[in-house]
Design a protein around this motif. Sequence first.
Motif, PDB file in Angstrom:
ATOM      1  N   GLU A   1       0.836  -1.220   0.000  1.00  0.00           N
ATOM      2  CA  GLU A   1       0.000   0.000   0.000  1.00  0.00           C
ATOM      3  C   GLU A   1       0.862   1.257   0.000  1.00  0.00           C
ATOM      4  N   TRP A   2       1.977   1.189   0.685  1.00  0.00           N
ATOM      5  CA  TRP A   2       2.819   2.369   0.859  1.00  0.00           C
ATOM      6  C   TRP A   2       3.941   2.475  -0.181  1.00  0.00           C
ATOM      7  N   GLY A   3       3.901   1.606  -1.167  1.00  0.00           N
ATOM      8  CA  GLY A   3       4.885   1.681  -2.246  1.00  0.00           C
ATOM      9  C   GLY A   3       6.284   1.265  -1.830  1.00  0.00           C
ATOM     10  N   ILE A   4       6.385   0.397  -0.821  1.00  0.00           N
ATOM     11  CA  ILE A   4       7.706  -0.100  -0.402  1.00  0.00           C
ATOM     12  C   ILE A   4       7.968  -1.406  -1.151  1.00  0.00           C
ATOM     13  N   LYS A   5       9.073  -1.456  -1.870  1.00  0.00           N
ATOM     14  CA  LYS A   5       9.392  -2.674  -2.641  1.00  0.00           C
ATOM     15  C   LYS A   5       9.754  -3.809  -1.695  1.00  0.00           C
ATOM     16  N   VAL A   6       9.226  -4.986  -1.980  1.00  0.00           N
ATOM     17  CA  VAL A   6       9.494  -6.107  -1.074  1.00  0.00           C
ATOM     18  C   VAL A   6      10.424  -7.162  -1.685  1.00  0.00           C
ATOM     19  N   GLU A   7      10.565  -7.111  -3.028  1.00  0.00           N
ATOM     20  CA  GLU A   7      11.370  -8.144  -3.695  1.00  0.00           C
ATOM     21  C   GLU A   7      12.807  -8.145  -3.164  1.00  0.00           C
ATOM     22  N   GLY A   8      13.270  -9.315  -2.874  1.00  0.00           N
ATOM     23  CA  GLY A   8      14.671  -9.484  -2.472  1.00  0.00           C
ATOM     24  C   GLY A   8      14.975  -9.010  -1.061  1.00  0.00           C
ATOM     25  N   LYS A   9      13.939  -8.659  -0.303  1.00  0.00           N
ATOM     26  CA  LYS A   9      14.199  -8.199   1.071  1.00  0.00           C
ATOM     27  C   LYS A   9      13.582  -9.179   2.063  1.00  0.00           C
ATOM     28  N   ASP A  10      14.247  -9.354   3.213  1.00  0.00           N
ATOM     29  CA  ASP A  10      13.629 -10.223   4.210  1.00  0.00           C
ATOM     30  C   ASP A  10      12.646  -9.426   5.060  1.00  0.00           C
ATOM     31  N   ALA A  11      11.836 -10.160   5.817  1.00  0.00           N
ATOM     32  CA  ALA A  11      10.749  -9.513   6.572  1.00  0.00           C
ATOM     33  C   ALA A  11      11.276  -8.439   7.512  1.00  0.00           C
ATOM     34  N   SER A  12      12.436  -8.687   8.111  1.00  0.00           N
ATOM     35  CA  SER A  12      12.896  -7.705   9.097  1.00  0.00           C
ATOM     36  C   SER A  12      13.299  -6.394   8.421  1.00  0.00           C
ATOM     37  N   ARG A  13      13.830  -6.505   7.203  1.00  0.00           N
ATOM     38  CA  ARG A  13      14.194  -5.262   6.504  1.00  0.00           C
ATOM     39  C   ARG A  13      12.921  -4.513   6.080  1.00  0.00           C
ATOM     40  N   ILE A  14      11.938  -5.259   5.601  1.00  0.00           N
ATOM     41  CA  ILE A  14      10.686  -4.615   5.197  1.00  0.00           C
ATOM     42  C   ILE A  14      10.020  -3.967   6.414  1.00  0.00           C
ATOM     43  N   ALA A  15      10.064  -4.687   7.535  1.00  0.00           N
ATOM     44  CA  ALA A  15       9.460  -4.150   8.756  1.00  0.00           C
ATOM     45  C   ALA A  15      10.104  -2.824   9.129  1.00  0.00           C
ATOM     46  N   ARG A  16      11.416  -2.769   8.990  1.00  0.00           N
ATOM     47  CA  ARG A  16      12.114  -1.529   9.336  1.00  0.00           C
ATOM     48  C   ARG A  16      11.685  -0.401   8.412  1.00  0.00           C
ATOM     49  N   GLU A  17      11.557  -0.720   7.117  1.00  0.00           N
ATOM     50  CA  GLU A  17      11.159   0.324   6.164  1.00  0.00           C
ATOM     51  C   GLU A  17       9.713   0.769   6.402  1.00  0.00           C
TER      52      GLU A  17
END
Length: 628
Positions: A126-142
């Motif tokens: 929803e917020w336009g944060i790319k998720v490809e190639g990132k682990d959950a903890s990195r996405i969570a931080r973003e």
Amino acid sequence: MINCELFTCDAATKKLYDKAKKERIDTVWDRALAMQPQCGFGEMGLCCTNCSMGPCRIVKVSDDGPKAGICGATEDTIVSRNFARAVAAGSAAHSDHGRDIALALYHATGKSSVKDEEKLFKIAGEWGIKVEGKDASRIAREVAEKALSEFGKIFGKLLFLKRAPHKRQNLWDELGVAPEAIDREIVEVLHSTHMGCDADYRNIIRQAIRAALSDGWGGSMIGTELSDVLFGTPAPRKVEANLGVLKKECVNIVVHGHEPTLSEAIVMAAKDSELLELAKKQGAEGINVVGMCCTGNEIAMRHGIPMAGDFFQQELAIVTGAVEAMIVDVQCIMPSLATVAKCYHTKLITTSPKAKVPGAIHIEFDEQKGLDIAKRIVKEAVMNFKNRKGEIYIPDVKSEGEIGYSFEAIIKILDRVTNSFAHPSGTVKPLVDAIKSGVLRGAVAIVGCNNHKQPHNSCHVTLAKELLRRDILVVTTGCGAHSCIKAGLMSKDARKYCGKGLATVCELLDIPPVLHLGSCVDISRILVLLSEVANYMGVDISDLPVAAAAPEWMSEKAQSIGLYAVASGIYVVLGVSPAVTGSENVTNYLTKDLESVLGGRFEIEKDPVKAAEKIAVHIENKRKQLGI
Ligand code: NFS
Ligand code: SF4
């Protein structure tokens, strides 16, 4: 002494109030009595202390006396400024809670303690944060970073506004009420209501609406969504409720307040084998953690921890003599707890730098050392078991109910009846069908606090029962949820209160007729649900046969909620009048004129039976307008 029979419909409360009286403990009801008569100027919103030329008050009851403040501020200006400031304070409380959860997520990412990855990915999308190639903890931080920037970003509107129906978003844009950054909206209320700034009541309320929307569609929604990411999205489960959940033979810990970060850690710490061993050494059978107020809702929904009680039961929990520690964080914590605790062995433990209470022990909570601190706090409670004194009395009063109806849980339940090609799963279609067919007339949110100006719990419960028999589904949060579960309205058995249509829907879906959606920040779940339904039907929220009611509200947070609900297009019935009656213009604006502007408005109705009648009329009107 007051007659408790008239002041509450809750049996446990009556019994413990009697014990309090016997032991000469003052409670909220006694202090309310001592406060009578309450100040008429304050009650009508006609007192201003915004500068040191004041205090000023406008005399309305007679022709004599001042009709304007020393600076010339009129009743309209003074009343609207006071109202706006209360809304801003409420929005600040919810939003700061949201910020703390975002900070907790930001710091938790390293330990990959994300419980609901699906929700995390959804928000990232929803917020336009790319998720490809990132682990959950990195996405969570973003995601956490982006959430934190919502509080002070320089440009652009709040991201969650996009969840509202398009018509609603366009209306907000047209009216200039779409909030930008959460902190800024709150600051602007404080600025524009400063002495000698905004004097136009409509414009003052416009800014208050921005601050309120930044709560519901901003701070609160961030609080709810990121709590789900961190601690798990609630799913239906059974819990027990009321003060009878305290256990005489156990170390009793009451967790009270709002932010789940603290309570989650306490729940974990109480399972620690060393501490359990220690509790046994002290002569206890175990450690019994129970929750109060909104924290009670949070840990009940995620862990099945018993819901000990609502806002007006906090002192009475201590009066049982069986509470080793009451652990609090922020909001709705009566300062009187320290005084009551002194008369028993109970340790009142404050944990937030934002909320210290003289007479309490302060052990500051820090999410990064969460479990260690929580263990220290639980140990304080365990070691206090042997200090019990006086009569221990736990009323044998508790009930059971099903709770944890998050938006996602509701969709899953609806999917049970949509397992065919004709009915795509993952939508609100069955709910819409039930509403369209008229089996279900509509839905109402009953939310909010307790207030001595209304009989405790009975307004929530009476209103709920009146709605159920009219085939109106009830959703609830906060202390309203405590009232409903205590009265047995969250059990399947409560179908006996329903009209035929609603009873059938409940049976088909296997749900109770009053759905528990969580704490007060979780009213954002209701906004999400309403938006889904409106989008599915291709209408705005204001077109739906729904309403909200706060029959016993008291807090500034409730004022913010009420205003964001109105600004989202909802008809909101308040059982206690906000302090606006000193200005006919402001009162009319909030209770009448706003409807033509925003599609929602306030109604003030003390009597829950009459409130139900008014809501039913509103719902039937909306149905007619929709042609259903
Ligand atoms: Ni809501 Fe929760 Fe209860 Fe009222 Fe207080 S606990 S945030 S404000 S009193 S419902
Ligand atoms: Fe009085 Fe005006 Fe000052 Fe308020 S701002 S206290 S009304 S002089």
